[in-house]
Design a protein around this motif. Structure first.
Motif, short mmCIF file in Angstrom:
data_model
loop_
_atom_site.label_atom_id
_atom_site.label_comp_id
_atom_site.label_asym_id
_atom_site.label_seq_id
_atom_site.Cartn_x
_atom_site.Cartn_y
_atom_site.Cartn_z
N GLY A 54 0.82 -1.22 0.00
CA GLY A 54 0.00 0.00 0.00
C GLY A 54 0.84 1.25 0.00
N ILE A 55 1.78 1.34 -0.92
CA ILE A 55 2.61 2.54 -0.99
C ILE A 55 1.81 3.62 -1.71
CG2 ILE A 55 4.73 3.55 -1.91
CD1 ILE A 55 5.98 0.79 -1.74
N VAL A 56 1.72 4.72 -1.08
CA VAL A 56 0.99 5.85 -1.67
C VAL A 56 2.01 6.77 -2.30
CG1 VAL A 56 -0.58 7.77 -1.20
CG2 VAL A 56 -0.79 5.63 0.08
#
Length: 137
Positions: free
Chosen positions: A113-115
């Motif tokens: 879940g890298i933004v």
């Protein structure tokens, strides 16, 4: 020249004479002089025993070589960067090959879940000169 008659001339006596009854007693005297010791008998099993011992010694030495010789195996663990670089530049593996080998658990573990902010994407695209390659992929 004077004639020579062999029969009329005195004969020279030889210096050798055989003793009386020499040839009659010869075999008896010869048998008395022979050694009475029996010849040494070497057993066949003795040779087999020696052969078995030598084979056993060779086998023991052959089995001891791996134990006594120093092992020169230096195992180096692969780090993730080196493995990624190898797969990227040295092999003919593409992304579809990797996906077909991975299981669903592995794919779920890869998802993170890298933004990424839009500004970072714009900066990267503006500085990257290979925009056409990125778009075509």
């Amino acid at each position: 020249m004077k004639t020579f008659k062999l029969e009329n001339e005195p004969k020279i006596e030889t210096g050798f004479k055989t003793p009386e009854h020499y040839f009659e007693n010869f075999s008896i005297k010869m048998m008395e002089q022979l050694p009475t010791d029996e010849p040494k008998v070497i057993s066949i099993f003795q040779k087999r025993k020696t052969l078995i011992l030598s084979v056993a010694a060779v086998l023991i030495l052959a089995l001891m070589i791996p134990i006594l010789s120093p092992s020169s195996t230096n195992t180096q663990e692969l780090d993730a960067v080196a493995l990624e670089n190898y797969i990227t530049y040295q092999s003919n593996v593409n992304q579809y090959d990797l996906i077909s080998v991975l299981e669903t658990e592995d794919i779920n573990n890869i998802k993170t879940g890298i933004v990424i902010e839009d500004e970072a994407i714009e900066d990267h695209l503006s500085t990257n000169s290979n925009l056409e390659n990125l778009i075509s992929e």
